[in-house]
Design a protein around this motif. Structure first.
Motif, PDB file in Angstrom:
ATOM      1  N   LEU B  40       0.979  -0.963   0.030  1.00 46.34           N
ATOM      2  CA  LEU B  40      -0.051   0.140  -0.095  1.00 46.34           C
ATOM      3  C   LEU B  40       0.935   1.270   0.051  1.00 46.34           C
ATOM      4  O   LEU B  40       0.331   2.189  -0.472  1.00 46.34           O
ATOM      5  N   ALA B 230      -6.054   7.766  -1.168  1.00 50.54           N
ATOM      6  CA  ALA B 230      -4.840   7.383  -0.213  1.00 50.54           C
ATOM      7  C   ALA B 230      -5.257   7.410   1.007  1.00 50.54           C
ATOM      8  O   ALA B 230      -5.331   8.349   1.824  1.00 50.54           O
ATOM      9  N   LEU B 231      -5.930   6.445   1.640  1.00 52.04           N
ATOM     10  CA  LEU B 231      -6.499   6.361   2.950  1.00 52.04           C
ATOM     11  C   LEU B 231      -5.499   5.739   3.936  1.00 52.04           C
ATOM     12  O   LEU B 231      -4.694   4.819   3.453  1.00 52.04           O
ATOM     13  N   PRO B 232      -5.406   6.318   4.957  1.00 55.64           N
ATOM     14  CA  PRO B 232      -4.466   5.899   6.097  1.00 55.64           C
ATOM     15  C   PRO B 232      -5.485   4.469   6.593  1.00 55.64           C
ATOM     16  O   PRO B 232      -6.168   4.456   6.956  1.00 55.64           O
ATOM     17  N   ILE B 233      -4.194   3.516   6.366  1.00 49.44           N
ATOM     18  CA  ILE B 233      -4.848   2.351   6.894  1.00 49.44           C
ATOM     19  C   ILE B 233      -4.385   1.676   8.497  1.00 49.44           C
ATOM     20  O   ILE B 233      -3.134   1.689   8.468  1.00 49.44           O
ATOM     21  N   PRO B 234      -5.402   1.519   8.944  1.00 55.43           N
ATOM     22  CA  PRO B 234      -4.992   1.157  10.382  1.00 55.43           C
ATOM     23  C   PRO B 234      -4.265  -0.150  10.381  1.00 55.43           C
ATOM     24  O   PRO B 234      -4.322  -0.968   9.451  1.00 55.43           O
ATOM     25  N   GLY B 235      -3.502  -0.458  11.425  1.00 58.70           N
ATOM     26  CA  GLY B 235      -2.796  -1.772  11.562  1.00 58.70           C
ATOM     27  C   GLY B 235      -1.475  -1.508  10.829  1.00 58.70           C
ATOM     28  O   GLY B 235      -1.199  -0.857  10.002  1.00 58.70           O
ATOM     29  N   GLY B 236      -0.463  -2.606  10.737  1.00 65.77           N
ATOM     30  CA  GLY B 236       0.695  -2.658  10.179  1.00 65.77           C
ATOM     31  C   GLY B 236       1.713  -1.561  10.697  1.00 65.77           C
ATOM     32  O   GLY B 236       2.598  -1.129   9.877  1.00 65.77           O
ATOM     33  N   GLY B 237       1.395  -1.234  11.914  1.00 64.56           N
ATOM     34  CA  GLY B 237       2.760  -0.261  12.500  1.00 64.56           C
ATOM     35  C   GLY B 237       2.808   1.185  12.035  1.00 64.56           C
ATOM     36  O   GLY B 237       3.938   1.531  12.117  1.00 64.56           O
ATOM     37  N   ALA B 238       1.703   1.637  11.653  1.00 63.36           N
ATOM     38  CA  ALA B 238       1.824   3.310  11.430  1.00 63.36           C
ATOM     39  C   ALA B 238       2.173   4.030  12.743  1.00 63.36           C
ATOM     40  O   ALA B 238       1.999   3.420  14.026  1.00 63.36           O
TER      41      ALA B 238
END
Lengths: 477, 365
Positions: B40, B230-238
């Motif tokens: 992403l 372009a959405l901020p995607i939760p999860g995955g260490g933001a």
């Protein structure tokens, strides 16, 4: 208001809130001082020898070098602002900077993360009459929002261990200074307070950052300041309104890198090209007044200027001269707050910090209790006027009866070549009467501390015709 | 004339931000690099992103926007059975672009070009919390989104002109709702924002909850949102994660709050959001005066979740508490999301309502 303009408005709350961020050039000075070393007298400022530099190389460094080495990952910037307004592109930017807006510089960190950081032009460039002018103090820079909001807004898009670490480096520093750099009026610049805040968080000997302040931090509310143009530096013997910046100007101005420079080595790397940057600043020519000038009237004005103004502001044209004079507060009568807070002892710990830094001895923080009478080259472009930007036009500066008590810049900005300043609206009431916070932030309220529009009555006794002639002359400088 | 200089440009606009918080997506097993996140982080191939000058066009905009690399739809309903027992329902669908869209007219191939991920959550104090997450690649009849409706296997939301219809469920518990907008759509059309979208913050909802043989009539209000770009995607260490409250009060106020915090625990949480009053006036939350204090935690699913909030803004003071404590979901990106109730006062008068609270697992002890 329609629904969608409302929403635009809401977005604008944040979008127009171009908080620029960080850091800056400070004001420091030599060590453990006897009071005398940290103060200057009013009156003439003596010249100090400067290291020679190459203006061409300096422009390149100013526009491309990573003197601010921490920022947000570029990928995040691109995601949030995919298109750069062509009006914000500047010729002479190279490599990774070529397609960035003029106020951001790219840097690849040791861990290989490309970050973008606000550079000097965030505060020291702006658009006027359709041109992007390097060296113009940005009259609309917006520090009225809490910089911590930027930390979260950008952080949501940052992921991956290296990127997160690079972002944290920047975020920690922003969080450290955010409480001290919030102004209450758009256009007012907190740079001085910002530099004190950075010093409070760093060990001067090692430049190491401390999450908790090592010195008492500065007051939370910055004294309101408008950003001066750079092209006066060619004539000025000391930097800043109170002439606090003594000694090696290049070093002093590049303290900017304090936001991110975490070691003395990094400071010295930057210092290697600082003299070139200084040489470039001093080579900047002011933009010419882009509208018609009545040359006969301007010639009348020149004579009047030389009689009434030149003793402080110097002469121009064939026989140039500039006296470098600081006028004491009680004599100039403009808002005293800035010069007073600089000289009342409340900031001496930061002057001492400068002295204890590795630049100590070559730069000295020594404010005078007054304001420099600046050169007036390109003065038409430097609105709003006086050190606190309290007077919106030259017409009002010369005729104190015209100075608005409450006023607001037109939106969008529009330059008024008659009055010589950005068009403004005079208001009946000040900030307290504003309908909302966004409007409140646009109102210049000269009844507030630090914002007074008093003093400098040198045009008051002149006839209307004489003032008209002087204004015409100022267009030619 | 550009007056916005500097990182302020990062501001997404209060409305756009409101959409944040909904999208659950990629697997989050930190410290290993997250393949989905990496995917992403790059521009999805053949997805040019948003065209400037967008304005909302319904029903067409209900469907997928293939030019956008990511997209999400979210419906939250705050319902009540005949006995007055509250029921929370959520249907969430996200689309993630993996490859360039197929050429129109090309022979169908098996390449996965878009991935759909969705979940359904039913929060029922009588029967407990039921939740299910599903993944599918875009395929006619299986997973997709157009102006007529959204589909993921047996779950669907159809945008029929007279009323929308939700059919979803898990196991032998199924919810069927008809939904009609009670307020016009609110468009997030800020120029320069990295995503577009719209929200129906108040819809009337009624239908049935079927559980085995039993059928329970339900009614209440719902909140629908759809965003793409372009959405901020939760999860995955933001680096920063956000918690979200979508609140509907009985006095007609809808309130969207996003509370963002650094995943490393540093710094200070910030607030963004908007409120729509009974007359339909929309106002951005003033972060100066709005306050959220965490008043209650729930320890479960290996974390300490901040499930109770005290919210103060402009004359409104609310205590937000969970209807059920255990509403954590072990999805690919774990979260706590469920039904909460709000009680308090506005200018001295009592107010109450229900809300959906969604908490990101990252950064919690």
């Amino acid at each position: 208001m329609t629904r969608s303009t409302r929403l635009m408005g809401m977005a604008a709350l944040v979008l127009a809130g171009g908080v620029a961020l960080w850091f800056l050039w400070p004001a420091p000075q030599p060590p453990a001082p006897q009071a005398g070393q940290n103060r200057s007298d009013t009156g003439p400022v003596a010249a100090a020898e400067q290291r020679p530099g190459d203006p061409q190389a300096g422009r390149d460094a100013l526009l491309n070098a990573p003197y601010v080495s921490c920022g947000i990952p570029r990928e995040v910037w691109t995601r949030l602002a995919p298109d750069t307004d062509p009006d914000n592109l500047l010729p002479g930017r190279t490599g990774r900077n070529a397609d960035l807006p003029y106020f951001l510089t790219s840097h690849v960190t040791e861990t290989g993360v490309e970050v973008v950081a606000n550079n000097c032009l965030t505060c020291h460039a702006g658009h006027i009459s359709g041109e992007l002018v390097v060296g113009l103090g940005n009259p609309f820079v917006d520090f009225t929002q809490d910089a911590r909001d930027l930390v979260t807004q950008s952080g949501r898009f940052v992921r991956g261990a290296d990127h997160v670490a690079a972002w944290q480096h920047w975020a920690d520093r922003i969080e450290g200074i955010a409480p001290y750099i919030r102004t209450d009026t758009v256009g007012m610049n907190p740079a001085t307070n910002l530099s004190w805040a950075l010093m409070a968080h760093r060990d001067p000997a090692t430049m190491e950052w401390s999450p908790d302040p090592l010195l008492d931090p500065p007051p939370e509310t910055p004294v309101p300041l408008r950003t001066p143009p750079w092209w006066w530096m060619g004539k000025k013997n000391a930097m800043f309104y109170t002439t606090i910046g003594r000694g090696d100007h290049a070093r002093y101005m590049l303290f900017a890198s304090l936001l991110c420079a975490d070691s003395v080595e990094e400071l010295h790397e930057i210092d290697a090209y600082a003299a070139d940057i200084r040489a470039f600043l001093e080579s900047i020519e002011p933009p010419a007044f882009p509208w018609e000038v009545d040359t006969a009237l301007a010639a009348e004005g020149e004579a009047l200027f030389n009689t009434n103004c030149a003793s402080c502001h110097g002469t121009y044209g064939d026989d140039p001269g500039y006296p470098n004079r600081v006028i004491a507060l009680d004599r100039i009568g403009t808002d005293p707050m800035y010069a007073q807070t600089m000289t009342d002892g409340s900031l001496d710990r930061f002057y001492d910090w400068v002295d204890r830094s590795s630049h100590g001895g070559t730069v000295r923080a020594a404010p005078a209790e007054g304001y420099i009478a600046p050169p007036l080259d390109g003065i038409w472009a430097a609105a709003p006027f006086l050190h606190n930007g309290s007077v919106p036009s030259l017409e009002a500066l010369l005729n104190p009866r015209l100075r608005p008590r409450y006023w607001m810049h037109a939106d969008p900005p529009d330059y008024d070549p008659e009055a010589m300043g950005w068009r403004f609206e005079e208001l009946d009431a000040g900030k307290d009467a504003a309908p909302d916070r966004a409007t409140q932030a646009r109102i210049h309220d000269t009844t507030r501390p630090g914002y007074a529009n008093t003093g400098h009555g040198y045009g008051e006794a002149l006839s209307a015709d004489a003032r008209r002639a002087i204004l015409e002359y100022l267009k030619t400088l | 004339m550009r007056t916005a200089v500097g990182l302020g440009v990062l501001g997404l606009g209060a409305v756009a931000l409101a959409f944040w918080g909904l999208m659950s997506a990629p697997p989050s097993d930190a410290p290993a690099p997250d393949p989905m996140a990496g995917l992403l982080a790059q521009e999805a191939p053949g997805r040019p992103g948003l065209a400037p000058g967008w304005s909302l066009d319904l029903p067409a905009d209900h469907g997928a926007h293939p030019d956008a690399p990511s997209e999400l739809w979210h419906l939250s309903a705050h319902l009540e059975g005949p006995d007055g027992v509250p029921l929370g329902v959520q249907f969430n669908l996200a689309r993630l672009a993996l490859a360039a869209p197929a050429d129109p007219g090309a022979t169908p191939d098996w390449m996965a070009r878009d991935l759909f991920r969705g979940h359904v959550i039913l929060a029922d104090p009588a029967r407990g919390v039921m939740a299910e997450e599903r993944l599918a690649r875009a395929m006619a009849g299986v997973a997709g989104a157009d102006g007529d409706g959204l589909r993921l296997d047996g779950w669907s939301l159809r945008f029929a002109p007279e009323a929308w219809v939700l059919e979803a469920g898990t196991g032998d518990t199924q919810i069927a709702l008809t939904l009609t907008p009670a307020r016009p759509a609110l468009a997030a059309d800020a120029e320069g924002a990295p995503f577009h979208g719209y929200a129906f913050t108040r819809m009337t909802a009624q239908g049935h909850l079927r559980n085995g043989g039993a059928e329970l009539p339900v009614r209440g209000t719902a909140w629908f949102e759809h965003a793409w770009g372009a959405l901020p995607i939760p999860g995955g260490g933001a680096a920063v994660v956000s918690d979200r409250l979508q609140l509907q009060l009985d006095d007609g106020t809808d309130l969207s709050l996003v509370r963002s915090r650094r995943a490393d625990g540093g710094g200070r949480a910030t607030l963004e959001g908007f409120a729509i009053d009974a007359a339909g006036d929309v106002r951005a939350i003033d972060p100066e005066t709005a306050q959220v204090a965490v008043t209650q935690h729930w320890d479960g699913a290996g974390r300490r979740w901040p499930v109770g909030w005290s919210v103060t803004l402009d004359g409104l003071a609310l205590e937000v508490t969970p209807v059920i404590d255990a509403q954590a979901h072990d999805f690919m990106a774990p979260l706590w999301s469920g039904l909460v109730r709000a009680e308090g006062r506005r200018d001295g008068q009592p107010v109450q309502g229900h809300a959906t609270l969604t908490l990101d697992a990252e950064g919690l002890e």
